[in-house]
Scaffold this active site. Sequence first.
Site, PDB file in Angstrom:
ATOM      1  N   HIS A  19      42.463  88.636 -24.484  1.00 44.78           N
ATOM      2  CA  HIS A  19      42.407  87.865 -23.253  1.00 44.78           C
ATOM      3  C   HIS A  19      41.318  86.791 -23.288  1.00 44.78           C
ATOM      4  CE1 HIS A  19      44.661  91.381 -21.227  1.00 44.78           C
ATOM      5  NE2 HIS A  19      45.491  90.455 -21.646  1.00 44.78           N
ATOM      6  N   SER A 100      47.549  89.552 -18.986  1.00 52.28           N
ATOM      7  CA  SER A 100      47.802  88.168 -19.393  1.00 52.28           C
ATOM      8  C   SER A 100      48.523  87.332 -18.333  1.00 52.28           C
ATOM      9  CB  SER A 100      48.563  88.132 -20.723  1.00 52.28           C
ATOM     10  OG  SER A 100      49.722  88.922 -20.686  1.00 52.28           O
ATOM     11  N   GLU A 118      59.819  91.324 -19.207  1.00 50.26           N
ATOM     12  CA  GLU A 118      59.382  92.719 -19.179  1.00 50.26           C
ATOM     13  C   GLU A 118      60.606  93.619 -19.054  1.00 50.26           C
ATOM     14  OE1 GLU A 118      57.923  95.954 -19.762  1.00 50.26           O
ATOM     15  OE2 GLU A 118      56.470  94.296 -19.838  1.00 50.26           O
ATOM     16  N   GLY A 149      62.157  90.153 -24.444  1.00 50.22           N
ATOM     17  CA  GLY A 149      61.449  88.899 -24.647  1.00 50.22           C
ATOM     18  C   GLY A 149      61.648  88.293 -26.013  1.00 50.22           C
ATOM     19  N   ASP A 169      53.246  89.866 -27.469  1.00 50.38           N
ATOM     20  CA  ASP A 169      52.307  90.977 -27.312  1.00 50.38           C
ATOM     21  C   ASP A 169      53.053  92.290 -27.072  1.00 50.38           C
ATOM     22  OD1 ASP A 169      50.121  92.576 -26.683  1.00 50.38           O
ATOM     23  OD2 ASP A 169      49.986  91.826 -24.625  1.00 50.38           O
TER      24      ASP A 169
END
Length: 285
Positions: A19, A100, A118, A149, A169
């Site tokens: 981050h 994020s 998600e 994603g 991620d």
Amino acid sequence: MFSYRHAFHAGNHADVLKHAVLAHVLDYMNRKDTPYWVIDTHAGAGLYRLDSDWANKNAEYADGVARLWGRDDLPPLFARYMELVRRHNIDGRLRNYPGSPWLTLEALRESDRLRLFEMHPSEAEVLVRNLEHQGRIALRQTTVYDADGFEGVKALLPPPPRRGLVLIDPSYEDKQDYRRALTTVKEGVKRFATGTYAVWYPQVQRRESTDLPRQLERLDVKSWLRVALSVKKPAATGFGLHGSGMFLVNPPWTLHAALKEAMPWLTGLLAQDDRAHFVLEQREG
């Protein structure tokens, strides 16, 4: 894999590195007036309570963001990151941790856009609910997809303003995530060669976690940067996270210098034994 919940790990040493890098990239993108998009392939719930049962199960934040909380000697890279964290803890107590999507929303200007993927049904539901509490502007800027994603990002590249950041991620609970992360970047740069791609990866005792950054280094791209932090030696059991890394394609030119200054400090602060160390490498365009 729907067993994974980022709340268990919110604010840990991996989040601190990831981050802080994200915040720097977004600040750099804001230097130009041209709008940009941020596409987050694995968004999670967006905002986490550190006093929740999930976060306190292992209290990983205690060896992560909590070690930075309240300090006045932070290098600029981590001072900026903690400034953003403090905005979600206005009473002076560390109780909330912005993921994020929330750090990105802090940076976006009115003309910028955020696209969130998600797949976890519970995480997606909480993400939408959290966004609704952010108000009209955040809702207008953001689109949430309850979809894969890795696949969904393809349809969004290149973004209309031809400026953008793709954050990749995944949890890597499924070992196929390593291959899919690599493929996503490889295919992404074919569609959107000038975009910035940021891949987070874990340091675990699995061959794929060692191979991924080396495979990314071999991509035919103009420039890349890799930063990795190991906070302890690998466990004798072969399980557990002993560090993490970020690999960026087309990184801001300012990032290497910022990390070169900040990483020795962070390594000392977050070290859990005498094997803690960091790696910082780059290919300049």
